[in-house]
Design a protein around this motif. Sequence first.
Motif, PDB file in Angstrom:
ATOM      1  N   LEU A 161      69.808  45.574   6.087  1.00  0.00           N
ATOM      2  CA  LEU A 161      68.467  46.140   5.995  1.00  0.00           C
ATOM      3  C   LEU A 161      68.452  47.649   5.830  1.00  0.00           C
ATOM      4  CD1 LEU A 161      66.577  44.058   8.717  1.00  0.00           C
ATOM      5  CD2 LEU A 161      66.858  43.589   6.291  1.00  0.00           C
ATOM      6  N   TYR A 162      69.412  48.352   6.408  1.00  0.00           N
ATOM      7  CA  TYR A 162      69.400  49.812   6.338  1.00  0.00           C
ATOM      8  C   TYR A 162      69.422  50.344   4.900  1.00  0.00           C
ATOM      9  CZ  TYR A 162      69.387  52.244  10.825  1.00  0.00           C
ATOM     10  OH  TYR A 162      68.993  52.840  11.994  1.00  0.00           O
ATOM     11  N   SER A 210      65.519  39.402   3.328  1.00  0.00           N
ATOM     12  CA  SER A 210      65.773  40.783   3.732  1.00  0.00           C
ATOM     13  C   SER A 210      64.861  41.693   2.906  1.00  0.00           C
ATOM     14  CB  SER A 210      67.247  41.118   3.531  1.00  0.00           C
ATOM     15  OG  SER A 210      67.591  41.070   2.165  1.00  0.00           O
ATOM     16  N   THR A 211      65.249  42.936   2.711  1.00  0.00           N
ATOM     17  CA  THR A 211      64.460  43.834   1.872  1.00  0.00           C
ATOM     18  C   THR A 211      64.503  43.448   0.398  1.00  0.00           C
ATOM     19  OG1 THR A 211      66.369  45.321   1.718  1.00  0.00           O
ATOM     20  CG2 THR A 211      64.768  45.765   3.453  1.00  0.00           C
ATOM     21  N   LEU A 237      54.557  50.384   4.381  1.00  0.00           N
ATOM     22  CA  LEU A 237      55.401  49.870   3.305  1.00  0.00           C
ATOM     23  C   LEU A 237      55.738  48.417   3.599  1.00  0.00           C
ATOM     24  CD1 LEU A 237      58.252  51.796   1.618  1.00  0.00           C
ATOM     25  CD2 LEU A 237      58.740  49.523   2.453  1.00  0.00           C
ATOM     26  N   GLU A 238      55.664  47.566   2.567  1.00  0.00           N
ATOM     27  CA  GLU A 238      56.005  46.160   2.685  1.00  0.00           C
ATOM     28  C   GLU A 238      56.790  45.723   1.454  1.00  0.00           C
ATOM     29  OE1 GLU A 238      55.903  43.920   4.943  1.00  0.00           O
ATOM     30  OE2 GLU A 238      54.819  45.042   6.474  1.00  0.00           O
ATOM     31  N   LYS A 239      57.282  44.492   1.499  1.00  0.00           N
ATOM     32  CA  LYS A 239      58.049  43.956   0.378  1.00  0.00           C
ATOM     33  C   LYS A 239      57.157  43.820  -0.856  1.00  0.00           C
ATOM     34  CE  LYS A 239      61.102  40.829   0.930  1.00  0.00           C
ATOM     35  NZ  LYS A 239      61.860  39.593   1.232  1.00  0.00           N
ATOM     36  N   GLY A 240      57.795  43.948  -2.030  1.00  0.00           N
ATOM     37  CA  GLY A 240      57.061  43.952  -3.277  1.00  0.00           C
ATOM     38  C   GLY A 240      56.774  42.575  -3.822  1.00  0.00           C
ATOM     39  N   GLU A 246      71.059  47.636  -6.894  1.00  0.00           N
ATOM     40  CA  GLU A 246      69.946  46.734  -6.595  1.00  0.00           C
ATOM     41  C   GLU A 246      68.649  47.495  -6.770  1.00  0.00           C
ATOM     42  OE1 GLU A 246      68.196  44.190  -2.805  1.00  0.00           O
ATOM     43  OE2 GLU A 246      70.344  44.580  -2.968  1.00  0.00           O
ATOM     44  N   ASP A 247      67.636  46.818  -7.289  1.00  0.00           N
ATOM     45  CA  ASP A 247      66.304  47.380  -7.454  1.00  0.00           C
ATOM     46  C   ASP A 247      65.420  46.815  -6.349  1.00  0.00           C
ATOM     47  OD1 ASP A 247      67.056  48.770  -9.755  1.00  0.00           O
ATOM     48  OD2 ASP A 247      66.667  47.042 -11.032  1.00  0.00           O
ATOM     49  N   VAL A 248      65.195  47.605  -5.316  1.00  0.00           N
ATOM     50  CA  VAL A 248      64.367  47.163  -4.210  1.00  0.00           C
ATOM     51  C   VAL A 248      62.902  47.385  -4.592  1.00  0.00           C
ATOM     52  CG1 VAL A 248      64.641  49.420  -3.076  1.00  0.00           C
ATOM     53  CG2 VAL A 248      63.854  47.462  -1.764  1.00  0.00           C
ATOM     54  N   LYS A 249      62.089  46.340  -4.471  1.00  0.00           N
ATOM     55  CA  LYS A 249      60.670  46.397  -4.830  1.00  0.00           C
ATOM     56  C   LYS A 249      59.836  46.442  -3.562  1.00  0.00           C
ATOM     57  CE  LYS A 249      61.312  43.970  -9.221  1.00  0.00           C
ATOM     58  NZ  LYS A 249      60.903  42.827 -10.075  1.00  0.00           N
TER      59      LYS A 249
END
Length: 860
Positions: free
Chosen positions: A377-378, A341-342, A541-544, A642-645
Amino acid sequence: MLSRSPALRARRSCSHDLLRPVYNSPRTASQPLRCGAANCIAQRLKSTLSRRALSPTSHTVLFRSTSGNSTERWQIGRRHVSSETAPDIHPYADRKDTIYALIDKINETELELAELMDDLGLLEEYQGALNLEGPELDHVFSQMIGHRDERALESRVRTARQEFGEYLPAGYLNETELRLYTRLYGEPIIKVEEPQSELEDDLDEEERDPNRLFQEDGQGGWKEVEFEKVESQDDGPPLVYDMEVGPPVEESAAMRRTREVAEQLGGELMLEQFEDEAVPDAAPRLHPLTREGKFSTDPSTVFLPKDTVTGPISVILSEFSNRHIADVAHRTFGGRLLPHSTTTPPPRAQVPQLPIPLEASQRHMSQMEGNVYMAALYPGMYASALSVLVEVRKRLGTDWIRRLMAQEGGPHVLDAGAGGAGILAWRDVLRAEWETMVPDHPETDPVPVGRSTVVTASEALRNRASVMLDNTTFLPRLPDYVHIREKPTLDDERPPPPRKQYDVIIAPHTLLGLEEEYMRKEHVDNLWTLLNPNGGVLILLEKGHQKGFEAIAGAREMLLKRYISSPGSTQYEELTESSNENKHIDKEEGMIIAPCTNHAKCPMYTVAGHAKGRRDFCHFEQRYIRPAFLQRILGAKDRNHEDVKFSYIAVQRGVDLRKEMTIVQGPEAAEAAFSGYEHLHDMESEDAQVSDDAVTSEPSAAQNGQDFHTLSLPRAVYTPMKRRGHVIFDFCTPAGKIERWTVPRSYSKQAYKDARKARWGDLWALGAKTRVPRSLRLGEKHGEGKKERLAKRAASKAALGESEDGALETTSSDNWDVFTTPVRKKGQTIPSWKKHQDKKKVRQASKKQSTAKLTDHDLD
């Protein structure tokens, strides 16, 4: 024996119990009264029932509330210790069915009597005849002969638990009920009612007046004391003699507990004054230029709004099983922690870097997949999109966003990959800006959010997103402007159809799912054509992780190569299909807004494509608080954030601030940023104090070529390393290089203080003392396989002078012996002691050779 009928058992034991569900419903007193005695009594006795706050089982409370003298006050008593001794059997226990059947007849007769009194108009005058103030007969007889059945017993205990929780009033439950309560919920805590004073017992509720004063008469009673009342005059706000005293702050439970502990220890409580007075500091908390370069939301942790995001999603998910949603999410996104997921798993997890399996543009999506898209995902998409939008708003300034809000129809925004989460983040940014522009606007006034368009191909996702987004257009796919004609042709002389243009395009997680490089370029090309040529902003924007960064870096390289014009690169050479000649195409004006502060080649993307073994890549993070439904899916018990990268790029089409605002980028900007702009703020404060007729002999900062703009500053691409007495930064400079800057305590008090507060992603304006290039681990284009490793190892051994048969030989190098370890032949076993001995000889020979070379160099 008389049997209990289910109909009579369904009725409550008192007429006012029949009224409770009706009374709690939104029925007004003006509605007709001919809908049964229950509604009649509820409307006739509305004031009485609301004053006593009747509850389904609060019978003991009814007796205490009839006096109406004062509000009940409770004190926490001791825990109840349940007794396992069986109660005595009452002589009437064998007649329980007969008694409860008689109670049902009494209730039925009382209901008929209530209807008759209502028809005759006697209900208000003789309401006491219905025994509304007394306890329920079921409860009275259950104390001695037991309850009707186990269901009635369990219902009363559960109702007590729901109403009072762990603290039960004394005498509310009998021994049988307490035993069941203890077995279900544990030992309760019995509350003891605080005794009321005699004065409160004597005074009636209607006679109590807060302006009356009483004192003891010396005979155990009270007498009223007359005093002169002074009429208060409202001449304005109350006088405040201490002008530094702020508004009163309500004391919280934590503050109250802290104050009590301080009083017990004989100390005083110091709150804000500890920071301002106990440790005075003349320097400001943060330099204005440091605050201007911050990369973060305010507050730095994103709290998803309940009214626009988490609330509607919770309502949508409430119709489905939580277990079912969690199972589908785990199956879709790769496991319990949702690695696909994200969320970006750590490298040690060794999870394959795959794109998000659910895309907003996919045509088929089941109902449960639509649910997990919203739930899993939201939140991450909203947090990352909000972080990027806030950064774009900071770099482009207030005029840019207010100009969009002021234009006719408002801004036109496209969400091309988030399924509506990007639109929600954009509207929150507009709402915050609107509140700043019009601070006193009524809450009912709408915010000019403009027009919104969301790409949702599946009906399941479209139906869910439409609940959360109003004034929004939903498209099944993006318009393709790459493969259509731009002007009339011989086959079709009609003018080309009008193209859609958007002021802001948010396209998260749309590149990684396209495996072929040419497909990614066509997608970015199509998004660029959808932009407004007069200042439209595109956000990718994409995943880190490594592959997400490489997708963003490839899009950046293509935009700089084909579209964005820069000094020295104003045309693009394209090979035409008709001939082998290159066609020169003029580039458009535009610029990169964030995160790059240069338009050179990315120092972390030197070779196009995927590189195996990459360790250094440009990405950022944003912390957000997980909503409850995401916590349930993850099965998290303690950690709720959560730290989304993510890796991203934001570009603007048709507007180049480098020309309009004379923004300098390149080696000159890097040198100026290394020197620092701390002095510019002091110069501005001094210039503000100079009178208009004063003439200064020193040139201004602009005349010295020291124009300051945040887009000419280095950006921290990693977390600053805070050591004792100094802070180390890894910056991507305006010159397009990765450098390590050090800010020690001796450099500047203000700079060192701000460096301790710096975070990952900030722009730095206060300079540094030292700078060195930072080595990067970028991997290799195609990676290093087993054959490559063996060939490299053989070449290195051959360079050391190793023989073909693998025997240990001695070669002469400057009259010193150099030993090499033998190569193990196929099927040969070399003892471990032999390996250690050979390695030791090699080390000794290498050390001897190095010493000899150093000695020869000194002699020369």
